[in-house]
Design a protein around this motif. Structure first.
Motif, PDB file in Angstrom:
ATOM      1  N   ARG A 367       0.827  -1.211   0.000  1.00 19.21           N
ATOM      2  CA  ARG A 367       0.000   0.000   0.000  1.00 19.21           C
ATOM      3  C   ARG A 367       0.861   1.262   0.000  1.00 19.21           C
ATOM      4  O   ARG A 367       0.385   2.340  -0.322  1.00 19.21           O
ATOM      5  N   ASP A 368       2.132   1.136   0.382  1.00 13.75           N
ATOM      6  CA  ASP A 368       3.021   2.288   0.366  1.00 13.75           C
ATOM      7  C   ASP A 368       3.659   2.509  -1.001  1.00 13.75           C
ATOM      8  O   ASP A 368       4.500   3.397  -1.171  1.00 13.75           O
ATOM      9  N   GLY A 369       3.275   1.700  -1.984  1.00 12.92           N
ATOM     10  CA  GLY A 369       3.799   1.867  -3.337  1.00 12.92           C
ATOM     11  C   GLY A 369       5.088   1.128  -3.601  1.00 12.92           C
ATOM     12  O   GLY A 369       5.593   1.148  -4.725  1.00 12.92           O
ATOM     13  N   LEU A 370       5.640   0.459  -2.586  1.00 15.16           N
ATOM     14  CA  LEU A 370       6.899  -0.273  -2.764  1.00 15.16           C
ATOM     15  C   LEU A 370       6.596  -1.691  -3.257  1.00 15.16           C
ATOM     16  O   LEU A 370       5.536  -2.247  -3.014  1.00 15.16           O
ATOM     17  N   GLU A 371       7.564  -2.279  -3.946  1.00 18.24           N
ATOM     18  CA  GLU A 371       7.343  -3.571  -4.575  1.00 18.24           C
ATOM     19  C   GLU A 371       7.026  -4.655  -3.548  1.00 18.24           C
ATOM     20  O   GLU A 371       7.679  -4.770  -2.515  1.00 18.24           O
ATOM     21  N   SER A 372       6.024  -5.466  -3.848  1.00 16.39           N
ATOM     22  CA  SER A 372       5.564  -6.515  -2.948  1.00 16.39           C
ATOM     23  C   SER A 372       5.125  -7.718  -3.771  1.00 16.39           C
ATOM     24  O   SER A 372       4.867  -7.612  -4.966  1.00 16.39           O
TER      25      SER A 372
END
Length: 654
Positions: A367-372
């Motif tokens: 949700r923070d925009g970082l790759e997951s």
């Protein structure tokens, strides 16, 4: 506007044709009583200055995400809207920021106590005056909140749907001056949605009970029919429809048949050792067993399901939010209202009941925009289990649930880009040839040899069966099964009987589903009878070659973790700041992300600010957080940089 979002303007969802020009005329809903609005009617207009000031002061942001400005303009101009923004798109800010910029109190309808508490805690941490009314409060606490609302101290008031429609609540709200009403998780209105809740159907009376007050509906997932149900069910007046892109490019999607489930789960956890993650299971028993296995393997894991006591569920949820538990193993009872932004992976240990549910649940990663990473493990019996649960559920929702389940099964067995499949399911165009973030586009899938010949054998068998049987029976005929139905119908005499007997039964069944997913076969009627399509006949003639996956085997996942997210970040400092965040969150009794998100910590570890002025430049640092946390984080940064000989006050180079 960017290509990542779609604005469908001036759309009437209540079967009323609307012209954009009418927004400025008599068809526009009147402004809230006592609070005249003179805002521009065009949602694409530049946001008012007070909105930008609120965004900077309370959240430390100096820009809007796609569609946020348009959605906020709808609120500020006092007309109804329906906003569909996928998880992580910043829906909450669409109503929270305008509430602080407008006179009166904004009422937010929320389905869960945990969701209310988390959002109110986060707002208060940012210095925003917010409160909730629900059964967790004592009578004295409820009286205090009531007094604060009457005195104008509260700008956002959260309440459950069943409470908000009570006569005495509506009478109270009419007396205090409501700026607008925001309906969160609005898909719960629709029987075609993936989480229908009967209490949401009562919210349609708000329009009459609060005349002149605009209603704004927000949801992460809603296909066309669900959008129409939301607008109709809430009695929205010529609502503005704002739909964000359903593409989440930071999520890496993988779909695997569950062949060695626990090991497959542990491989993902090992790749994200120390990170937060969620493992979803269909049944409570599986939740307990998987959680126990992970704990015995040294993973900080805990279970969560409706069969546990409220105390036990609450303890495990708080541990997860506070980063004391790394992995929560849960049924779908967990997740709605969980705003934890640094979930780095979501694993489905069984097939979800719908694509809407899958997008929402997997969307809790990154949700923070970082790759997951998002891994979906499935087996054939998952569909049978879900069908039984659907039959035991709400009768009004069964037809839509069955169709949604069929779409989900098609997704799990399809051969193609996962991002494209999701985006196109929700009626949007996917413009990239290669998403670079799914097992298909990353080249992780292994394809079967002789795909054309095997496809022709399968489709020929469907033809020999006179297109009167389903996938299970067809697979048995192809495998040469002695099943009683196969022999009873004399299908052992067919020329296609046993022509794939050298393949495992599950492989044949998967291939049938893949041909359905690629449109060469289709399932018809209540029993899913297989029929041959136009392209299926082309396959028989050798004019089209399908893609079939090779029998399941261990596949090495590509390393996709982008280093761009870590560029310039000192990871040692990041870890120190994360430890400090956890300590401060524990002292205050709030989730760690409410202190600061991972994006903010990475920015601190990149810039290494040593003054209040430079610390305020970190993304996510507003006035309240600068005041509450600036000194302690600056001290930690200075101490670490001094010990490690690192430069401070690093200017951004990108």
């Amino acid at each position: 506007m960017t290509g990542a979002s779609i604005v469908v303007a001036a759309v009437a969802l209540c079967e009323v044709a609307v012209d954009r020009r009418k927004w400025g005329g008599s068809t526009a809903p009147p402004p809230p009583i006592g609070f005249p609005m003179d805002r521009p009617a065009d949602p694409t207009a530049a946001p008012p200055d007070e909105l930008r000031e609120v965004l900077q002061e309370y959240w430390g942001y100096d820009s809007f995400r796609p569609l946020q400005a348009e959605a906020m303009n709808c609120v500020m101009s006092g007309r109804d809207s329906l906003v569909v923004l996928p998880t992580g798109g910043g829906k909450s800010l669409c109503y929270q920021a305008p509430a602080l910029a407008m006179p009166g109190v904004a009422v937010v309808v929320s389905p869960l106590i945990s969701l209310m508490k988390d959002q109110v805690d986060a707002l208060r941490a940012n210095g925003a005056p917010a409160a909730f009314i629900n059964s967790s409060l004592s009578p004295e606490e409820r009286r205090t909140v009531t007094q604060q609302v009457r005195s104008g101290e509260i700008k956002l008031l959260y309440a459950a749907p069943e409470r908000i429609v009570r006569d005495h609540t509506l009478s109270f709200l009419r007396s205090v001056g409501v700026s607008f009403v925001a309906i969160d998780e609005a898909h719960c209105v629709s029987t075609w949605g993936h989480d229908f809740r009967p209490e949401y159907t009562e919210l349609g009376k708000l329009k009459q009970a609060l005349p002149g007050v605009a209603i704004h509906a927000y949801t992460a997932t809603a296909a066309d029919r669900v959008q129409q149900d939301i607008a109709r069910g809430l009695s929205l007046e010529s609502p503005e429809l704002l739909i964000g892109s359903f593409d989440r490019p930071n999520l890496v999607y993988r779909v695997r048949r569950a062949s060695r489930k626990l090991q497959q789960i542990q491989e993902v956890i090992e790749r994200h050792r120390g990170d937060s993650g969620i493992v979803y299971c269909i049944s409570r028993n599986e939740v307990e067993s998987v959680a126990a296995e992970l704990k015995s393997a040294g993973v900080r894991a805990a279970p969560y399901h409706a069969g546990m006591s409220d105390v036990a569920r609450g303890r495990n949820q708080e541990g997860f939010l506070g980063d004391r538990i790394d992995v929560i193993v849960a049924t779908v009872a967990f997740g709605m209202g969980i705003d934890k932004p640094n979930v780095r992976f979501v694993i489905h240990a069984g097939m979800p009941k719908s694509l809407e549910a899958y997008v929402q649940e997997s969307g809790r990663a990154g949700r923070d925009g970082l790759e997951s990473e998002c891994l979906l493990l499935y087996k054939g019996s998952d569909g049978v289990l879900w069908r039984r649960m659907i039959e035991e559920g709400e009768p009004a929702a069964q037809e839509g649930a069955v169709r949604s389940l069929e779409e989900m099964m098609r997704f799990t067995t399809s051969v193609g880009c996962r991002h494209r499949a999701i985006v196109e399911y929700f009626g949007q165009m996917f413009e990239r040839d290669n998403c670079g973030a799914c097992d298909f586009c990353l080249g992780e899938l292994s394809f079967a040899d002789d795909a054309l010949v095997n496809s022709q054998k399968i489709i020929s068998c469907v033809a020999r069966l006179q297109q009167r049987f389903g996938a299970s029976h067809t697979a048995k005929v192809l495998a040469g099964s002695k099943d009683q139905n196969v022999t009873r119908f004399n299908h052992t005499e067919l020329s296609t009987y046993g022509i794939l007997k050298h393949e495992h039964g599950t492989t044949i069944r998967d291939w049938i589903e893949q041909l359905v997913g690629q449109g060469h076969l289709e399932k018809v009627g209540e029993y899913g009878v297989l029929q041959i399509t136009t392209t299926g006949r082309e396959v028989l003639r050798g004019e089209t070659t399908p893609q079939l996956l090779a029998p399941v085997k261990r596949v090495k996942e590509s390393r996709t973790r982008t280093e761009a997210n870590w560029e310039g970040v000192d990871r040692g400092l990041f870890d120190k700041l994360r430890e400090l965040r956890a300590e401060l969150a524990a002292e205050k009794g709030v989730p760690a992300y409410i202190v600061f998100g991972d994006n903010a910590l990475r920015d601190m570890a990149r810039r290494r600010p040593t003054t209040h002025e430079s610390f305020a430049g970190v993304r996510g640092v507003g006035a309240a957080k600068l005041r509450d946390y600036g000194d302690v984080f600056i001290q930690a940064i200075v101490a670490y940089c001094s010990e490690m000989g690192l430069a401070t006050e690093v200017e951004e180079s990108f």
